[in-house]
Design an enzyme around this catalytic site. Structure first.
Site, short mmCIF file in Angstrom:
data_model
loop_
_atom_site.label_atom_id
_atom_site.label_comp_id
_atom_site.label_asym_id
_atom_site.label_seq_id
_atom_site.Cartn_x
_atom_site.Cartn_y
_atom_site.Cartn_z
N HIS A 300 24.57 71.78 118.23
CA HIS A 300 25.62 70.99 118.88
C HIS A 300 25.92 71.53 120.27
O HIS A 300 25.93 70.77 121.26
CB HIS A 300 26.88 71.01 118.00
CG HIS A 300 28.02 70.25 118.55
ND1 HIS A 300 28.32 68.95 118.17
CD2 HIS A 300 28.97 70.58 119.48
CE1 HIS A 300 29.38 68.53 118.83
NE2 HIS A 300 29.80 69.50 119.63
N GLU A 301 26.16 72.82 120.36
CA GLU A 301 26.52 73.38 121.68
C GLU A 301 25.34 73.27 122.63
O GLU A 301 25.50 72.97 123.81
CB GLU A 301 26.97 74.84 121.55
CG GLU A 301 28.13 75.08 120.59
CD GLU A 301 29.31 74.14 120.76
OE1 GLU A 301 29.59 73.73 121.90
OE2 GLU A 301 29.94 73.80 119.73
N1 BAL Z 1 33.78 71.29 123.39
C1 BAL Z 1 34.46 72.07 122.42
C2 BAL Z 1 33.60 72.58 121.34
C3 BAL Z 1 32.56 71.60 120.98
O1 BAL Z 1 32.87 70.47 120.58
O2 BAL Z 1 31.40 71.87 121.11
ZN ZN Z 2 31.22 69.44 121.02
#
Ligand code: BAL
Ligand code: ZN
Length: 876
Positions: A300-301
């Site tokens: 995800h990141e």
């Molecule tokens: N942007 C905050 C953490 C995430 O959703 O990846």
């Molecule tokens: Zn995110």
């Protein structure tokens, strides 16, 4: 605090094109020097004041184009810096601020975690480092110089690529590093880390041949727990190239794991900072679920690098632009790495347990909200998980090729921009030629549509008629709803178990196996249907709706065995169990004897003995709906004690009825070297599910067998499964096992979180006392968000019968913690407070206790904006 509204959006009058930061780190007095290159926008009148955001800052110097500016030409408070008449030509503004990382308990901006300096800037943390246009549509190129005592922080990390590092002249104890990020970015993606950290290294070559150094930084001694995260990262990088055509764009990619973190992780450009829970794993301390979560969060990141970083949000209302899309992307990644059906079922379970209640209560909001008072409260299941479902529906509507062409266009057209949902949807409308304006309602309207279907079959005419309606129950601020575009994937199953064909459909558009609803009420007629079919609707959970299509237990049992769609096969067995459990709840409320339905016992027996099915799928199919799921189905006048009794009765009946099958399943537990992969994990899940039913049975050796597994387990999944059964079932050996677990894991804080959580979620009348004691335990740390979540949050969200005690003591305990926490860490306090959101669904006595707890919070002085917002909305 005044609400911020989407309709009031306007660009800032100035922009900041470049940022040169110099950070002189010291635990209590860090000096930040920012040199900002600022330009007036052409539409801005010369002399228009420039207002910069601050957050508890102390200004130490201020100059424009190198000249200190007179006090009468600016005003300053800790939260705002205003230049009354800035130059009309581009200029350099230099700002000195002093901040205290050690005093920062809210973990936003610059703080320290176990001595390591780190930052969290999303959504509005950068303003706690320097005065800035702290909004996502101001994109600047950052150069960061970090300076610290070498002994305190031998590692100095920033965004982008490393440029230079070395000793500081005349200060032998200090050193510095300079980092430069060539990609313009919003301030929320700024990050910096400095500390005494160990690392593991690897590398990745992108498809165009760029060599990327990969490093994961952790506290010393934890290097051997990074293998899975590193492996997940490399797989993510390759997958994003292959599936979305997205390639990495810097020379380094760094991940830092810290133990004090409000969120799961953060996608800062080139320098992801993670809650260590989503990095560290080994056989002894991480469960299979932890491994799966790490894989998903790392992905995800990483995926945010394109969906979030290169293309970011114009304003915070567009949060789902990056989050919904990125969750969709990580779900697809995990589906490709694991079983797609199992992943889909797990995601839908999560959606229903977390997002559906949010969408049905006082905290309901559209995927793209229209107003907020505190943006931190909008990092929600609706923005993330429902946002991902909306992207999934978009893909269903435009087709796989249209979706690929649409994302290609989006990446090409909006790279380097801060943009909107409208711009995103326009790409798909353009490539597919479809009008998506009605579909866009999914972003605007809160609430889960209830889709009701009544079917009738006419044997003479060989036709099937469906009367379909859709409706969203009234919500605060949304009395009426409009009908949405709802893609319903379906199949008509014949008596041989195979999908039947049909000639034509009238009354709704059908594309392949998908019925597209768009009206409040529709009558859909299928002709050429040769026999009465079993109706399989919402295959793959093709839309985030509640489906009510009355179906007899026997039909559900048939579909649980024959539906060609694995998701609906699972759903059929769940619906069957739910119907049966709801009957048991009513019996429990009436004080009647609880007798389980034989059809449920039979279906579960078939699943248990069907060796042709994937073990992970069988494990999921054997899980009963949770207490909270049942409470959600009941909807009002909920008595969680009756729900618990009903569920316990069915578990016991399943265990006792299938004791021999369960014994057989237990004996198939595999030994051999530990493998964290999905297949081995699925086998463990099945064995532990079987063990759970066995433990609930009347077998005289149940406790013995669970204790034996606890003693023999060579991995955390099995050890924790056994411990949970011992503690939650209050079985002999529970206390000894808890002690053994604590002794074994005394130095692993992530494993200790599980020790707290198991006790907090035990459905026992003694649990509240235990949880109170644990809150005073030497190993409890009220400043560590993970520890608070593992005890108080776990009690509030994972223990419906004890949080919802009839005497209100559970509510009161959690309210005490919300108030204590609010002063130190408002974000975590407000998140904990959301566990009250369904308070009106309780029966009268409990709901009045819950209301009193909310009132007490509401009346507290100096409540944070975060908690004020949640409590006000809960009580409205
Ligand atoms: N942007 C905050 C953490 C995430 O959703 O990846
Ligand atoms: Zn995110």
């Amino acid at each position: 605090a005044p609400a911020i509204r989407l309709e009031d959006y306007s660009p800032a009058p100035y922009t900041i094109e470049a940022v040169a930061l110099d950070m002189q780190l010291a635990p209590k007095a860090t000096q930040v020097h920012a040199r900002l290159t600022i330009r007036r926008l052409t539409d801005t009148l010369p002399g228009t004041p420039l207002v910069l955001d601050g957050g508890g800052l102390e200004l130490t110097s201020l100059s424009v184009n190198g000249v200190a500016i007179p006090v009468e030409s600016y005003t300053v408070t800790p939260d705002k810096l205003e230049l009354l008449s800035p130059p009309s030509e581009p200029f350099e503004l230099e700002i000195g601020t002093r901040i205290d990382p050690d005093a920062n308990t809210q973990l936003e901006g610059l703080y320290r975690s176990s001595g390591t300096y780190c930052t969290q800037c999303e959504a509005e943390g950068f303003r706690r480092i320097t005065y800035f246009l702290d909004r996502p549509d101001v994109l600047a190129v950052y150069t960061t110089r970090i300076e610290a005592r070498k002994s305190e922080a031998p590692i100095l990390l920033g965004n982008g690529n490393p440029v230079e590092s070395g000793p500081v002249p005349d200060k032998p104890e200090r050193h510095f590093a300079i980092w430069h990020d060539p990609h313009p970015k919003p301030s929320y993606l700024f990050a910096m880390v400095a500390g005494d950290l160990a690392h593991v290294a690897d590398s990745f070559t992108t498809r165009s041949g760029r060599n990327v150094d990969l490093k994961i930084y952790v506290e010393h001694g934890r290097e051997d727990k990074c293998d899975w995260a590193m492996d997940s990262l490399k797989r993510s990088m390759r997958w994003d190239e292959e599936v979305f055509g997205c390639e990495y764009d810097l020379d380094v990619f760094n991940i830092v794991a810290v133990s004090d973190f409000n969120m799961g992780a953060m996608e800062n450009k080139g320098l992801n900072i993670f809650n260590d829970k989503y990095v560290l794993a080994d056989q002894d301390t991480a469960t299979d679920q932890d491994y799966a979560n790490i894989e998903a969060v790392i992905a995800h990141e990483y995926f945010h690098n394109w969906t979030g970083n290169r293309i970011t949000c114009r304003d915070w209302f567009q949060l789902c632009l990056k989050e919904g899309l990125t969750v969709f992307r990580d779900q697809e990644f995990s589906s490709d790495m694991r079983s797609r059906a199992v992943k889909r079922i797990s995601d839908v379970r999560l959606l229903k347990s977390h997002q559906f209640p949010e969408d049905a209560g006082p905290l309901a909001h559209p995927v793209r909200p229209r107003k907020y008072t505190e943006i931190n409260n909008f990092y929600t299941a609706t923005v993330y998980e429902k946002g991902a479902e909306v992207v999934r529906m978009l893909k269903t509507l435009v087709g796989a090729d249209g979706f690929k062409a649409g994302t290609d266009l989006y990446f090409q057209r909006h790279d380097g921009e801060a943009t909107t949902i409208e711009a995103f949807l326009a790409c798909f409308a353009e490539v597919s030629g479809q009008d998506l304006s009605h579909f866009a309602l999914w972003y605007e309207q809160a609430g889960t549509p209830l889709v009701e279907v009544e079917s009738s079959y006419d044997a003479t005419a060989q036709s099937l008629t469906l009367q379909i309606s859709q409706e969203i129950a009234p919500l605060p601020g949304q009395a009426d709803s409009k009908p949405a575009v709802i893609p319903i994937r379906f199949g008509l199953i014949g008596s041989d178990g195979a999908d039947m064909s049909f000639d034509k459909v009238e009354g709704a558009e059908v594309r392949q196996d998908c019925l597209i609803l768009s009206q409040r009420r529709q009558t859909v007629r299928f002709s050429g249907v040769s026999e009465r079919p079993a109706l399989s609707l919402l295959r793959g959970f093709s839309a985030p709706v509640k489906l009510h299509a009355p179906e007899k237990d026997q039909d559900l049992a048939f579909r649980a065995a024959h539906d060609s769609d694995p998701f609906n096969r699972w759903q059929a067995s769940q619906t069957l169990a739910t119907q049966s459990l709801l009957r048991l709840v009513r019996a429990a409320e009436a004080g009647e004897e609880l007798v389980a339905d034989s059809v449920v016992l039979d279906v579960f027996g078939s699943i248990l003995s069907d060796g042709s099915l994937d073990p992970a799928f069988r494990a999921l199919s054997l899980q009963l709906p949770g207490e909270a799921d049942l409470a959600r189905e009941i909807g009002k006048n909920v008595d969680p004690t009756a729900v618990l009794k009903a569920r316990d009765a069915l578990r016991a009946a399943l265990g006792s009825t299938h004791m021999d099958l369960l014994r057989a399943a237990l004996s198939q537990r595999e030994s051999g070297p530990f493998d964290p992969g999905a297949e081995a994990a699925g086998k463990r899940a099945l064995a532990n599910q079987a063990l759970a039913y066995f433990a609930a049975s009347d077998a005289s050796d149940a406790a013995l067998i669970v204790n034996d597994l606890f003693d023999r387990a060579d991995n955390m999944t099995d050890r924790l499964a056994a411990l949970t059964l011992l503690v939650h079932g209050d079985l002999p050996g529970a206390q000894a096992a808890l002690e053994a677990f604590r002794n074994r894991h005394e130095t692993s804080s992530l494993a200790l979180d599980k020790w707290f959580m198991v006790q907090a979620t035990a459905p026992l009348s003694s649990t509240l006392e235990t949880v109170r004691d644990l809150a005073g335990h030497r190993l409890f740390d009220e400043n560590n968000p993970n520890r608070v979540r593992s005890l108080v949050h776990a009690f509030a969200t994972g223990n419906p019968s004890q949080f919802g005690r009839p005497d209100g003591a559970g509510f009161s305990f959690v309210a005490d913690h919300v108030l204590a926490l609010d002063a130190r860490n408002p974000q975590v306090a407000a998140r904990l407070l959301t566990c009250f959101r369904s308070w009106r669904a309780y029966e009268a006595q409990r709901s009045s206790h819950a209301e009193a707890a909310l009132q007490r919070i509401s009346e507290a002085e100096n409540l944070s904006r975060d908690s004020r917002d949640i409590v006000d909305r809960c009580l409205q």
